[in-house]
Scaffold this motif. Sequence first.
Motif, PDB file in Angstrom:
ATOM      1  N   ASP A  51      92.426  36.612  32.643  1.00  0.00           N
ATOM      2  CA  ASP A  51      93.832  36.917  32.921  1.00  0.00           C
ATOM      3  C   ASP A  51      94.403  35.937  33.937  1.00  0.00           C
ATOM      4  OD1 ASP A  51      93.505  39.059  31.254  1.00  0.00           O
ATOM      5  OD2 ASP A  51      93.282  40.526  32.885  1.00  0.00           O
ATOM      6  N   TRP A  80      92.814  28.651  35.402  1.00  0.00           N
ATOM      7  CA  TRP A  80      92.952  29.213  34.057  1.00  0.00           C
ATOM      8  C   TRP A  80      92.919  28.138  32.976  1.00  0.00           C
ATOM      9  CZ3 TRP A  80      97.692  29.043  30.981  1.00  0.00           C
ATOM     10  CH2 TRP A  80      97.608  29.807  29.803  1.00  0.00           C
ATOM     11  N   GLN A 101      96.541  35.543  37.027  1.00  0.00           N
ATOM     12  CA  GLN A 101      97.081  36.296  38.159  1.00  0.00           C
ATOM     13  C   GLN A 101      97.621  35.274  39.155  1.00  0.00           C
ATOM     14  OE1 GLN A 101      94.008  38.914  39.672  1.00  0.00           O
ATOM     15  NE2 GLN A 101      93.508  39.701  37.625  1.00  0.00           N
ATOM     16  N   ALA A 154      88.759  39.971  36.333  1.00  0.00           N
ATOM     17  CA  ALA A 154      89.556  39.730  35.122  1.00  0.00           C
ATOM     18  C   ALA A 154      89.744  38.231  34.913  1.00  0.00           C
ATOM     19  CB  ALA A 154      90.901  40.429  35.234  1.00  0.00           C
TER      20      ALA A 154
END
Length: 284
Positions: free
Chosen positions: A197, A150, A199, A194
């Motif tokens: 996002d 991310w 996770q 996604a």
Amino acid sequence: MIETGSTDFAADIASPVTALITLDILGLPLSDWDTYAGPIRRNSVDDVSTKGVEISERIYPLLAETVAARRITPGTGLVDELIAARPNGEALSDETVVDMIWQLLVGGFNTTSALLSWSIYYLDQHREQHQQLIDDDQFLRIATEEFVRWSSPVNTLARTVVRDVEIEGQQISAGDRMLFIFGAANRDPEVFDAPDDVQLDRFPNRHFGWGTGIHRCLGSNLARLVFQETLRQTLKRMPDFTVDQENIQREPDRAGGNGWVSLPLRFTPGPRVNTEYAFLSEFF
């Protein structure tokens, strides 16, 4: 800073922790952590006209002096192992040793510190996951890879093409320069559901945050360990931390890195439990 109730996580925790560990491995004085980390950190935010000046005029001469001195009086650490190495039967030149040390400093400082800061920034708004990160080793290991994907602390890396090749209909010639954008690969919707996002239980996680192939990050396993232990201790010792959102400062947008200049936190003060490194407080 545990007794004060506030800190700049990026500058006071993430940066010195990663710098101290890197210097310890190299065998350089721990008290010199900001001598090296300061210019490297400032290089990330300097404008083009000043970028790299402090490093070329301060860090490289210091490393050259250190290598020359250690050839005469060896110490203990990776610096001395590089000096003693005899690849193909020949010693490495001072210039080569200095360049290798520099690569280890750059690789060991800002990258893991950026990863730590991004995780704290995220966890400020997701407190329901704190305790599981503390208690569950497996969850923490899996979450580490998602934080890397991310945040992509190393956003891009350039390489030189060694042979003619065609990729997706694009002809690329030997000698061309290519810029690999790891941040884009890590958010490829054809690979990740996604992708924007977080996770923390995402598995498997085929991200490119550590690079890939023969250019995969040499220190990836050390970075994982440093990240996991620092994050866990932060969550234990500052369980109610909050990010001062009005005073956060990201590094300027640039091709290579993706870090933080400032990430101020507030928390309930706690007691100091370890005085072994108290001498370092004078360098903050």
